[in-house]
Design a protein around this motif. Sequence first.
Motif, PDB file in Angstrom:
ATOM      1  N   ARG A 136       0.801  -1.224   0.000  1.00  0.00           N
ATOM      2  CA  ARG A 136       0.000   0.000   0.000  1.00  0.00           C
ATOM      3  C   ARG A 136       0.839   1.283   0.000  1.00  0.00           C
ATOM      4  N   PRO A 137       1.893   1.389   0.821  1.00  0.00           N
ATOM      5  CA  PRO A 137       2.685   2.630   0.809  1.00  0.00           C
ATOM      6  C   PRO A 137       3.331   2.919  -0.543  1.00  0.00           C
ATOM      7  N   LEU A 138       3.677   1.879  -1.301  1.00  0.00           N
ATOM      8  CA  LEU A 138       4.295   2.087  -2.605  1.00  0.00           C
ATOM      9  C   LEU A 138       3.317   2.751  -3.563  1.00  0.00           C
ATOM     10  N   VAL A 139       2.058   2.339  -3.480  1.00  0.00           N
ATOM     11  CA  VAL A 139       1.024   2.942  -4.336  1.00  0.00           C
ATOM     12  C   VAL A 139       0.716   4.353  -3.867  1.00  0.00           C
ATOM     13  N   ALA A 140       0.610   4.529  -2.540  1.00  0.00           N
ATOM     14  CA  ALA A 140       0.246   5.834  -1.980  1.00  0.00           C
ATOM     15  C   ALA A 140       1.273   6.909  -2.313  1.00  0.00           C
ATOM     16  N   THR A 141       2.540   6.521  -2.372  1.00  0.00           N
ATOM     17  CA  THR A 141       3.600   7.498  -2.652  1.00  0.00           C
ATOM     18  C   THR A 141       3.897   7.629  -4.135  1.00  0.00           C
ATOM     19  N   GLY A 142       3.209   6.850  -4.975  1.00  0.00           N
ATOM     20  CA  GLY A 142       3.411   6.946  -6.406  1.00  0.00           C
ATOM     21  C   GLY A 142       4.577   6.142  -6.934  1.00  0.00           C
ATOM     22  N   ARG A 143       5.262   5.408  -6.072  1.00  0.00           N
ATOM     23  CA  ARG A 143       6.395   4.603  -6.536  1.00  0.00           C
ATOM     24  C   ARG A 143       5.930   3.401  -7.336  1.00  0.00           C
ATOM     25  N   LEU A 144       4.720   2.933  -7.070  1.00  0.00           N
ATOM     26  CA  LEU A 144       4.134   1.816  -7.801  1.00  0.00           C
ATOM     27  C   LEU A 144       2.834   2.289  -8.433  1.00  0.00           C
ATOM     28  N   ALA A 145       2.741   2.173  -9.759  1.00  0.00           N
ATOM     29  CA  ALA A 145       1.536   2.592 -10.481  1.00  0.00           C
ATOM     30  C   ALA A 145       0.598   1.390 -10.627  1.00  0.00           C
ATOM     31  N   TRP A 146      -0.566   1.493 -10.023  1.00  0.00           N
ATOM     32  CA  TRP A 146      -1.564   0.415 -10.098  1.00  0.00           C
ATOM     33  C   TRP A 146      -2.474   0.674 -11.292  1.00  0.00           C
ATOM     34  N   LYS A 147      -2.370  -0.175 -12.309  1.00  0.00           N
ATOM     35  CA  LYS A 147      -3.219  -0.107 -13.486  1.00  0.00           C
ATOM     36  C   LYS A 147      -4.413  -1.027 -13.247  1.00  0.00           C
ATOM     37  N   ARG A 148      -5.544  -0.429 -12.942  1.00  0.00           N
ATOM     38  CA  ARG A 148      -6.723  -1.200 -12.554  1.00  0.00           C
ATOM     39  C   ARG A 148      -7.395  -1.775 -13.790  1.00  0.00           C
ATOM     40  N   GLY A 149      -6.993  -2.943 -14.206  1.00  0.00           N
ATOM     41  CA  GLY A 149      -7.567  -3.576 -15.378  1.00  0.00           C
ATOM     42  C   GLY A 149      -6.936  -4.927 -15.634  1.00  0.00           C
ATOM     43  N   GLU A 150      -7.516  -5.673 -16.561  1.00  0.00           N
ATOM     44  CA  GLU A 150      -7.019  -7.003 -16.922  1.00  0.00           C
ATOM     45  C   GLU A 150      -6.175  -6.925 -18.182  1.00  0.00           C
ATOM     46  N   ALA A 151      -4.960  -7.459 -18.119  1.00  0.00           N
ATOM     47  CA  ALA A 151      -4.105  -7.533 -19.297  1.00  0.00           C
ATOM     48  C   ALA A 151      -4.618  -8.656 -20.191  1.00  0.00           C
ATOM     49  N   VAL A 152      -4.939  -8.328 -21.444  1.00  0.00           N
ATOM     50  CA  VAL A 152      -5.533  -9.312 -22.351  1.00  0.00           C
ATOM     51  C   VAL A 152      -4.665  -9.590 -23.570  1.00  0.00           C
TER      52      VAL A 152
END
Length: 478
Positions: free
Chosen positions: A118-134
């Motif tokens: 969670r902290p990685l996403v909150a600080t922008g270090r990890l970009a969460w792409k909310r979707g399914e890779a097809v």
Amino acid sequence: MTATESDVSIIIVGGGLSGALCALHLLAARPDLQVSIAERGDRLGPGLAYGACSDEHLLNVPVSRLSIKAPVSFEAWLTGRSDLGEELKGPIAEAGGCLGDAFVPRRFFGAYLEDQVRPLVATGRLAWKRGEAVGFLDPPQRGVLLSDGRAIAGDAVILALGNLPPRSPAPLGAGLEDLPGYIGDPWAPQSLANIAPDEAVLLVGTGLTMVDIALSLHGQGHTGEITALSRRGLVPGRHALGGQWPAFLANLPTTSPADLVRIVRSEIRQAERAVVPWQRVIDSVRPFVARIWRGWTEAQKRSFLRHLRPAWDAVRHRMAPGIADRIADLTASGSLKVLAGRIQGARQTRGDIAVDVKAGGGRSVALGARHVINCTGPRSDFATLGMPLIVDARRKRLIRPDPLGLGIETESCAAISADGAESDWLYAVGALTRPVWWEVTAAPEINAQVLELAATLANRAPSTAILADRFVDLGAGI
């Protein structure tokens, strides 16, 4: 891939345990990396194993064995969670007062993993792409296409798909999947919701998935007959604390599956005479499995999978003591019956499903149930899997499914293409890489694998030791 510039980007496909570990270790090795993770679910970290569970489901290993080399250990995280104190009292008491030896609810580990990411996403270090890779981007681009049309380009892609829904056993095909009483994926949301308390249920498979589903049914007030069926009728053994056994396979030369069984059985007999639990013998075998597997021929591997895998799974994938007691109680009361037999076919009969089984002595038995639930375990036949991302990978010849149907072929996590070339941008971790290691599903194993890959992608010199030797170093932790 050139990993000397600060704008190097890596895409992780899958946000469960494997994907979370990839994100954690990549960013620890190179904080300047641009890391994205494609996950359609609403949580990062827990995945299927630690997210789709209820209070009835406990971890299958004690707390001390779930080490992922994060800044905060799982045991320390539990100690710091005062809100979990009441729920931890029972497991700790059962473990003689030691939290490290306790079997706690599985969802706790999922929450722990989520807290690490969670902290990685909150600080922008990890970009969460909310979707399914097809699918994959067309060359020369590298990256993935999401189901909503978004294209994510990067320098490398890591497949961290985790365990996939089970495939229907071949004899249960021919239309059974279309019957309303058949549940092909026991972990799908609300999969058990339409089962009435008094309806008969047949569970196909007698491993840990069966254990979970039987407990889930019982937890929701089910009182009808539950029958569990597999070819051998073997149920997972239980964990036992105490005792030690030497690593008797440390210097063993390559041997056949049959010879290995004889050696292990001999060690178990010696352990019994020394009043040491047989579990310690299996624990001492476990670190050497990858090395032994790699030394076998394809014919030997096929022989193991056909003849010895059920017995290995029963002693390797064990139940927490409390879970074993509950399954024993259900069996003793007649609420759960475990049978051995081969499925010959299935048909619809007046609202029920009749499954024809060849039991011991060659006799034929027809088992009737309102619901049949597939508990055979994760699917791994990537040659026929209809998952859009994998279909596209096959079409673009980016991967080569292994001949044993265990996953895809890799070398040091790099995907092997259909032409036999080792990719310099497409990688895989976790269950997909089973063809090389046989078992790479436990958290410490996957952690060791991801650490090696992270070092490579961060442009640091990877260890000269092969990963199989890393597994040996993990000892009882795996």
